[in-house]
Design a protein around this motif. Structure first.
Motif, short mmCIF file in Angstrom:
data_model
loop_
_atom_site.label_atom_id
_atom_site.label_comp_id
_atom_site.label_asym_id
_atom_site.label_seq_id
_atom_site.Cartn_x
_atom_site.Cartn_y
_atom_site.Cartn_z
N PHE A 188 26.85 -44.12 -12.52
CA PHE A 188 25.59 -44.50 -11.89
C PHE A 188 24.56 -43.36 -11.88
O PHE A 188 23.40 -43.59 -11.57
CB PHE A 188 25.83 -44.96 -10.45
CG PHE A 188 26.46 -46.32 -10.35
CD1 PHE A 188 25.67 -47.46 -10.28
CD2 PHE A 188 27.84 -46.46 -10.34
CE1 PHE A 188 26.25 -48.72 -10.20
CE2 PHE A 188 28.42 -47.71 -10.25
CZ PHE A 188 27.63 -48.85 -10.18
N LEU A 233 21.45 -48.28 -15.85
CA LEU A 233 22.42 -49.28 -16.30
C LEU A 233 21.80 -50.66 -16.32
O LEU A 233 20.97 -51.00 -15.47
CB LEU A 233 23.63 -49.29 -15.36
CG LEU A 233 24.43 -48.00 -15.20
CD1 LEU A 233 25.52 -48.18 -14.15
CD2 LEU A 233 25.05 -47.58 -16.53
N LYS A 260 26.11 -52.53 -14.63
CA LYS A 260 26.28 -52.25 -13.21
C LYS A 260 27.42 -53.06 -12.62
O LYS A 260 28.24 -52.56 -11.85
CB LYS A 260 24.99 -52.57 -12.44
CG LYS A 260 23.99 -51.45 -12.40
CD LYS A 260 22.85 -51.81 -11.45
CE LYS A 260 21.85 -50.68 -11.36
NZ LYS A 260 20.75 -50.99 -10.42
N TYR A 320 30.57 -51.39 -10.80
CA TYR A 320 30.96 -51.70 -9.43
C TYR A 320 32.40 -52.21 -9.37
O TYR A 320 33.17 -51.85 -8.48
CB TYR A 320 30.04 -52.75 -8.82
CG TYR A 320 28.69 -52.25 -8.38
CD1 TYR A 320 28.56 -51.11 -7.58
CD2 TYR A 320 27.52 -52.93 -8.73
CE1 TYR A 320 27.30 -50.67 -7.17
CE2 TYR A 320 26.27 -52.50 -8.32
CZ TYR A 320 26.17 -51.36 -7.54
OH TYR A 320 24.94 -50.92 -7.14
N ILE A 378 24.34 -45.70 -4.25
CA ILE A 378 24.37 -46.67 -5.35
C ILE A 378 24.44 -48.11 -4.84
O ILE A 378 24.78 -49.02 -5.59
CB ILE A 378 25.55 -46.40 -6.31
CG1 ILE A 378 26.90 -46.58 -5.60
CG2 ILE A 378 25.43 -45.00 -6.92
CD1 ILE A 378 28.08 -46.60 -6.57
#
Length: 203
Positions: free
Chosen positions: A111, A116, A121, A125, A169
Motif C-alpha cells: 500500500f 493500487l 487493493k 486487503y 490504509i
C-alpha cells in the motif's frame, strides 16, 4: 548508539526497544524520499539499502534489518527479560520476527508503493486479513500474555508497529479481537508512548 528512523515506519519497533533498555541513544530522522537525514547527510552513505532502520552501534559500525536489530537490542540488558538468552524460547522470538518481516510487513508495504487499482487493493486487503487471521488464532490458542511468553519483547513491538499501519490504509482491525487486545497492552507501555511522541505520531 544512534537510530536512523522515519516516523511511523518499521524503525519504530527498534525505537520502542531502545526505550526499554538501559542505554543512551540518539535519534536521526531520515527522509525516505530524498534519502537525506535531518542533519543533511546522504543516507545511502550510511545504509546503502536506503531504508530504515539502521542502528549505529559505534561510529562507522552499522547494523540494519529489524530481524537483526531487534534481538541485538533486546539482549542488551538481560534483567529486562525482553528475549530468552538461548534455546527454544529465543528461537520462537526469531520465528515470529521472521514471519512478521517476510509476510506481514510485505503485505502492508504494497500500500505504500505505487497507487493500487481497486482489484489490486482488494487482493492486498485479503492477504493482510489472511495473515492477521492466523496471528489472531495463534494468540487465542496461546496461554501467554504476549506472543512468545509472559514477557513483552521485540516481536510484540514489531506486531504493534505493523498493525498500526492499518490506520493509514483504511483497514479495519476490529475483527481481530486478540490482536487488538495485545495492541492495547503494548500501547500502554511507557516505552511505546515515548517513542510515539518522539516521532510525532501522538500529541
Amino acid at each position: 548508539m544512534k537510530l536512523y528512523y522515519a516516523p511511523g515506519a518499521c524503525s519504530l519497533a527498534s525505537h520502542i526497544i531502545l526505550n526499554e533498555i538501559n542505554v543512551d541513544f540518539d535519534l536521526e530522522r531520515v527522509d525516505l524520499k530524498t534519502h537525506k537525514t535531518e542533519k543533511g547527510a546522504d543516507y545511502y552513505a550510511i545504509n546503502p539499502k536506503g531504508y530504515v532502520p539502521a542502528l549505529e552501534i559505534n561510529p562507522g559500525l552499522i547494523l540494519t534489518e529489524n530481524v537483526a536489530i531487534l534481538p541485538f537490542l533486546a539482549q542488551h540488558d538481560p534483567k529486562q527479560d525482553l528475549i530468552p538468552p538461548s534455546g527454544l524460547g529465543r528461537a520462537k522470538v526469531l520465528e515470529w520476527l521472521g514471519y512478521l518481516n517476510s509476510e506481514l510487513h510485505d503485505a502492508y508495504a504494497v500500500f505504500f508503493g505505487a497507487p493500487l487499482s481497486a482489484e489490486a487493493k482488494e487482493k492486498a486487503y485479503a492477504e493482510i486479513d489472511r495473515l492477521l487471521t492466523h496471528i489472531d488464532k495463534t494468540i487465542n490458542e496461546s496461554n501467554n500474555d504476549y506472543l512468545v511468553d509472559d514477557n513483552f519483547g521485540p516481536a510484540d513491538a514489531y506486531l504493534f508497529v505493523l498493525t498500526n499501519w492499518s490506520n493509514h490504509i483504511e483497514h479495519d482491525l476490529t475483527p481481530y479481537i486478540h490482536i487488538v487486545a495485545l495492541r492495547n497492552k503494548v500501547a500502554g507501555r511507557q516505552s511505546v508512548q515515548i517513542a510515539m511522541r518522539d516521532e510525532g505520531l501522538i500529541p
